[in-house]
Design a protein around this motif. Structure first.
Motif, PDB file in Angstrom:
ATOM      1  N   MET A   1       0.856  -1.183   0.000  1.00 32.30           N
ATOM      2  CA  MET A   1       0.000   0.000   0.000  1.00 32.30           C
ATOM      3  C   MET A   1       0.892   1.233   0.000  1.00 32.30           C
ATOM      4  SD  MET A   1      -3.176  -0.940   2.548  1.00 32.30           S
ATOM      5  CE  MET A   1      -4.128   0.475   1.973  1.00 32.30           C
ATOM      6  N   LEU A   2       0.950   1.912  -1.136  1.00 31.08           N
ATOM      7  CA  LEU A   2       1.806   3.079  -1.292  1.00 31.08           C
ATOM      8  C   LEU A   2       1.022   4.214  -1.950  1.00 31.08           C
ATOM      9  CD1 LEU A   2       4.994   1.240  -2.637  1.00 31.08           C
ATOM     10  CD2 LEU A   2       4.633   2.090  -0.317  1.00 31.08           C
ATOM     11  N   LYS A   3       1.570   5.393  -1.915  1.00 29.52           N
ATOM     12  CA  LYS A   3       1.048   6.602  -2.548  1.00 29.52           C
ATOM     13  C   LYS A   3      -0.134   7.189  -1.765  1.00 29.52           C
ATOM     14  CE  LYS A   3       2.466   5.296  -7.234  1.00 29.52           C
ATOM     15  NZ  LYS A   3       2.052   5.095  -8.637  1.00 29.52           N
ATOM     16  N   GLY A   4      -0.114   8.498  -1.630  1.00 30.66           N
ATOM     17  CA  GLY A   4      -1.205   9.223  -0.998  1.00 30.66           C
ATOM     18  C   GLY A   4      -1.423   8.795   0.444  1.00 30.66           C
ATOM     19  N   PRO A   5      -2.704   8.650   0.846  1.00 29.56           N
ATOM     20  CA  PRO A   5      -3.016   8.235   2.226  1.00 29.56           C
ATOM     21  C   PRO A   5      -2.399   6.889   2.587  1.00 29.56           C
ATOM     22  CG  PRO A   5      -4.973   9.046   1.102  1.00 29.56           C
ATOM     23  CD  PRO A   5      -3.902   8.908   0.058  1.00 29.56           C
ATOM     24  N   ARG A   6      -2.269   6.021   1.596  1.00 27.61           N
ATOM     25  CA  ARG A   6      -1.651   4.723   1.868  1.00 27.61           C
ATOM     26  C   ARG A   6      -0.220   4.896   2.352  1.00 27.61           C
ATOM     27  NH1 ARG A   6      -5.388   3.526  -2.076  1.00 27.61           N
ATOM     28  NH2 ARG A   6      -6.231   1.383  -2.130  1.00 27.61           N
ATOM     29  N   ASP A   7       0.510   5.808   1.713  1.00 29.48           N
ATOM     30  CA  ASP A   7       1.897   6.037   2.089  1.00 29.48           C
ATOM     31  C   ASP A   7       1.979   6.604   3.498  1.00 29.48           C
ATOM     32  OD1 ASP A   7       4.744   6.149   1.505  1.00 29.48           O
ATOM     33  OD2 ASP A   7       4.493   8.314   1.474  1.00 29.48           O
ATOM     34  N   GLN A   8       1.064   7.489   3.859  1.00 28.82           N
ATOM     35  CA  GLN A   8       1.055   8.057   5.205  1.00 28.82           C
ATOM     36  C   GLN A   8       0.787   6.982   6.249  1.00 28.82           C
ATOM     37  OE1 GLN A   8       1.961  11.257   5.985  1.00 28.82           O
ATOM     38  NE2 GLN A   8       2.496  11.247   3.811  1.00 28.82           N
ATOM     39  N   MET A   9      -0.097   6.051   5.928  1.00 30.16           N
ATOM     40  CA  MET A   9      -0.380   4.963   6.852  1.00 30.16           C
ATOM     41  C   MET A   9       0.850   4.072   7.017  1.00 30.16           C
ATOM     42  SD  MET A   9      -3.410   2.091   6.727  1.00 30.16           S
ATOM     43  CE  MET A   9      -2.750   1.328   5.250  1.00 30.16           C
ATOM     44  N   THR A  10       1.540   3.801   5.912  1.00 30.12           N
ATOM     45  CA  THR A  10       2.750   2.984   5.972  1.00 30.12           C
ATOM     46  C   THR A  10       3.819   3.657   6.813  1.00 30.12           C
ATOM     47  OG1 THR A  10       2.309   1.978   3.810  1.00 30.12           O
ATOM     48  CG2 THR A  10       4.580   1.931   4.591  1.00 30.12           C
ATOM     49  N   LEU A  11       3.954   4.974   6.676  1.00 36.39           N
ATOM     50  CA  LEU A  11       4.933   5.707   7.477  1.00 36.39           C
ATOM     51  C   LEU A  11       4.595   5.632   8.961  1.00 36.39           C
ATOM     52  CD1 LEU A  11       5.490   8.879   5.259  1.00 36.39           C
ATOM     53  CD2 LEU A  11       7.069   6.975   5.623  1.00 36.39           C
TER      54      LEU A  11
ATOM     55  N   ARG B   1      -7.590  -3.071   9.759  1.00 29.57           N
ATOM     56  CA  ARG B   1      -8.983  -2.665   9.941  1.00 29.57           C
ATOM     57  C   ARG B   1      -9.512  -3.041  11.320  1.00 29.57           C
ATOM     58  NH1 ARG B   1     -11.871  -4.372   4.194  1.00 29.57           N
ATOM     59  NH2 ARG B   1     -11.198  -2.542   3.000  1.00 29.57           N
ATOM     60  N   GLN B   2      -8.900  -4.040  11.932  1.00 32.39           N
ATOM     61  CA  GLN B   2      -9.371  -4.531  13.233  1.00 32.39           C
ATOM     62  C   GLN B   2      -8.626  -3.897  14.402  1.00 32.39           C
ATOM     63  OE1 GLN B   2     -12.019  -6.572  13.427  1.00 32.39           O
ATOM     64  NE2 GLN B   2     -12.126  -6.415  11.203  1.00 32.39           N
ATOM     65  N   VAL B   3      -7.596  -3.113  14.119  1.00 32.83           N
ATOM     66  CA  VAL B   3      -6.810  -2.486  15.179  1.00 32.83           C
ATOM     67  C   VAL B   3      -7.566  -1.286  15.745  1.00 32.83           C
ATOM     68  CG1 VAL B   3      -4.708  -1.191  15.660  1.00 32.83           C
ATOM     69  CG2 VAL B   3      -4.599  -3.267  14.282  1.00 32.83           C
ATOM     70  N   GLU B   4      -7.729  -1.252  17.060  1.00 28.43           N
ATOM     71  CA  GLU B   4      -8.503  -0.198  17.709  1.00 28.43           C
ATOM     72  C   GLU B   4      -7.641   0.919  18.284  1.00 28.43           C
ATOM     73  OE1 GLU B   4     -10.810  -2.135  20.672  1.00 28.43           O
ATOM     74  OE2 GLU B   4     -11.962  -3.336  19.245  1.00 28.43           O
ATOM     75  N   ASN B   5      -6.380   0.641  18.545  1.00 25.27           N
ATOM     76  CA  ASN B   5      -5.516   1.663  19.126  1.00 25.27           C
ATOM     77  C   ASN B   5      -4.058   1.294  18.844  1.00 25.27           C
ATOM     78  OD1 ASN B   5      -4.631  -0.163  21.362  1.00 25.27           O
ATOM     79  ND2 ASN B   5      -6.790   0.054  21.964  1.00 25.27           N
ATOM     80  N   GLU B   6      -3.159   2.205  19.176  1.00 23.51           N
ATOM     81  CA  GLU B   6      -1.751   2.005  18.866  1.00 23.51           C
ATOM     82  C   GLU B   6      -1.128   0.894  19.697  1.00 23.51           C
ATOM     83  OE1 GLU B   6       0.549   5.537  17.796  1.00 23.51           O
ATOM     84  OE2 GLU B   6       2.073   4.871  19.240  1.00 23.51           O
ATOM     85  N   ALA B   7      -1.639   0.669  20.900  1.00 25.69           N
ATOM     86  CA  ALA B   7      -1.101  -0.403  21.739  1.00 25.69           C
ATOM     87  C   ALA B   7      -1.330  -1.762  21.082  1.00 25.69           C
ATOM     88  CB  ALA B   7      -1.745  -0.363  23.119  1.00 25.69           C
ATOM     89  N   GLN B   8      -2.478  -1.940  20.442  1.00 23.26           N
ATOM     90  CA  GLN B   8      -2.747  -3.195  19.748  1.00 23.26           C
ATOM     91  C   GLN B   8      -1.826  -3.350  18.543  1.00 23.26           C
ATOM     92  OE1 GLN B   8      -6.932  -3.457  18.822  1.00 23.26           O
ATOM     93  NE2 GLN B   8      -7.537  -3.623  20.984  1.00 23.26           N
ATOM     94  N   LEU B   9      -1.634  -2.290  17.790  1.00 20.97           N
ATOM     95  CA  LEU B   9      -0.714  -2.339  16.658  1.00 20.97           C
ATOM     96  C   LEU B   9       0.695  -2.665  17.130  1.00 20.97           C
ATOM     97  CD1 LEU B   9       0.034  -1.870  13.680  1.00 20.97           C
ATOM     98  CD2 LEU B   9       0.284   0.564  14.216  1.00 20.97           C
ATOM     99  N   ALA B  10       1.110  -2.071  18.229  1.00 15.72           N
ATOM    100  CA  ALA B  10       2.441  -2.342  18.773  1.00 15.72           C
ATOM    101  C   ALA B  10       2.584  -3.812  19.135  1.00 15.72           C
ATOM    102  CB  ALA B  10       2.687  -1.465  19.996  1.00 15.72           C
ATOM    103  N   GLY B  11       1.522  -4.426  19.652  1.00 18.48           N
ATOM    104  CA  GLY B  11       1.573  -5.842  19.986  1.00 18.48           C
ATOM    105  C   GLY B  11       1.785  -6.712  18.767  1.00 18.48           C
TER     106      GLY B  11
ATOM    107  N   LEU C   1      -6.223   6.130  18.243  1.00 19.11           N
ATOM    108  CA  LEU C   1      -5.935   6.458  16.848  1.00 19.11           C
ATOM    109  C   LEU C   1      -6.737   7.684  16.431  1.00 19.11           C
ATOM    110  CD1 LEU C   1      -6.039   2.870  15.311  1.00 19.11           C
ATOM    111  CD2 LEU C   1      -4.023   4.209  15.897  1.00 19.11           C
ATOM    112  N   HIS C   2      -6.144   8.467  15.549  1.00 20.13           N
ATOM    113  CA  HIS C   2      -6.817   9.665  15.024  1.00 20.13           C
ATOM    114  C   HIS C   2      -6.750   9.658  13.503  1.00 20.13           C
ATOM    115  CE1 HIS C   2      -7.192  11.326  19.062  1.00 20.13           C
ATOM    116  NE2 HIS C   2      -5.917  11.031  19.272  1.00 20.13           N
ATOM    117  N   GLY C   3      -7.152   8.560  12.939  1.00 18.12           N
ATOM    118  CA  GLY C   3      -7.199   8.449  11.485  1.00 18.12           C
ATOM    119  C   GLY C   3      -5.943   7.920  10.839  1.00 18.12           C
ATOM    120  N   GLU C   4      -4.948   7.527  11.659  1.00 18.38           N
ATOM    121  CA  GLU C   4      -3.684   7.057  11.077  1.00 18.38           C
ATOM    122  C   GLU C   4      -3.855   5.809  10.217  1.00 18.38           C
ATOM    123  OE1 GLU C   4      -2.540   9.135  14.963  1.00 18.38           O
ATOM    124  OE2 GLU C   4      -4.132   7.779  14.239  1.00 18.38           O
TER     125      GLU C   4
END
Length: 333
Positions: free
Chosen positions: A87-97, A145-155, A320-323
């Protein structure tokens, strides 16, 4: 992503190299080789039995970083291909970053902070996260899509980072090298195998103590990708062992705690992992993983100097705030 692009070139080169290899070292022959055929090597006397023992030594040597990175790049390219691309370019790239930033923060606190860590997001709708030797970690849009917050993503990222730091795929790779070697020498009595392959294996075992560190030699480079294909097949069909998954959970959660996140969020997130027909044969159940992590968290109360925030109930989850909003956007055409 430049590192993945470089790996993609190497992976394409490797696939061409694979087409030039004799059938005795192809992925198909590796997967169809039964244990009895390999065991037959030991029944032969003289040189063949000696070569079998030399091949066995390949699984006892660690893999140099240059070789691990080369293998990991080829494996990562395969995951990208199977996952519908990055997933690259535009909003996808921001999410990847964003994923990259969270991942790097965890990786810098891991046992291998100096690896050239690379994090990416796959277009796949599947719920999945994968890693590859050398510091490659990839997650799917379906999981995000199932991640609710950054702590879950970190896990999630911590779990995959732990697979890399513990060299779980590297251990499998070492076994693939041993099997490939034994197959080549078995061809001396059991089937076709070229003298060139046997000569190259002999050179590797003699001059580098079983470590293929000189990737500038064409024979080594060709075999490296043969080994990689064997590794990918094993990982795709079997995944990691149950204890390796539990270890990755425990070590990954340690990274989550060290980074200041609420560890209970990852334990809760495990409930969302689909189970059933697509699960690997040795993969522990969600309930077993949650129970093991709850026990691990409980042990930390014995170390109040290191974990003053125990039991971590008020540790931040970081809303999360739209990341990760791009994960819900339409898939690329």
């Amino acid at each position: 992503m430049r590192r993945l692009a470089t790996a993609a070139w190497a992976g394409a080169w490797g696939m061409m190299a694979m087409s030039c290899l004799p059938g005795s070292l192809s992925t198909g022959s590796l997967s169809s080789l039964d244990g009895n055929t390999l065991a037959n090597l030991a029944s032969f006397g003289g040189e063949l039995a000696a070569k079998s023992r030399e091949c066995d030594r390949l699984s006892t040597f660690d893999v140099p970083l240059a070789e691990e990175t080369a293998v990991g790049g080829a494996v990562a390219v395969t995951w990208v291909s199977k996952g519908g691309g990055l997933m690259l370019k535009g909003p996808r790239d921001q999410m990847t970053l964003y994923v990259d930033r969270v991942g790097r923060n965890l990786a810098m606190q891991s046992a291998r902070p100096l690896l050239e860590w690379t994090f990416g997001v796959l277009e796949s709708e599947d719920f999945n996260a994968v890693s590859a030797p050398g510091g490659y970690v990839l997650v799917t849009r379906g999981l995000l899509r199932q991640v609710e917050n950054e702590a879950q993503l970190a896990g999630v990222l911590g779990h995959e980072i732990a697979h890399v730091t513990e060299k779980h795929a590297v251990l499998t790779y070492r076994e693939v090298k041993k099997t490939s070697c034994r197959l080549a020498f078995a061809g001396m009595a059991l089937g076709p195998a070229t003298e060139q392959l046997r000569s190259t294996f002999s050179s590797v075992m003699t001059s580098t103590n079983g470590q293929m560190v000189n990737l500038d030699q064409e024979g080594n480079f060709d075999m490296l990708f043969a080994f990689t294909n064997g590794l990918i097949k094993v990982l795709t069909e079997n995944g990691f062992e149950s204890q390796q998954e539990l270890d990755a959970d425990r070590i990954g959660l340690g990274l989550v705690i060290s980074a200041g996140y609420n560890p209970h969020e990852y334990v809760k997130f495990l409930e969302k992992i689909p189970q059933g027909g697509n699960a690997f044969p040795h993969h522990p159940s969600n309930a077993d993983r949650q129970q093991a992590l709850a026990g691990f968290i409980e042990t930390l109360k014995e170390q109040p100097d290191f974990y003053p925030d125990y039991p971590f109930q008020t540790a931040p989850v970081v809303p999360l705030h739209g990341e990760l909003a791009a994960a819900t956007a339409p898939a690329k055409p």
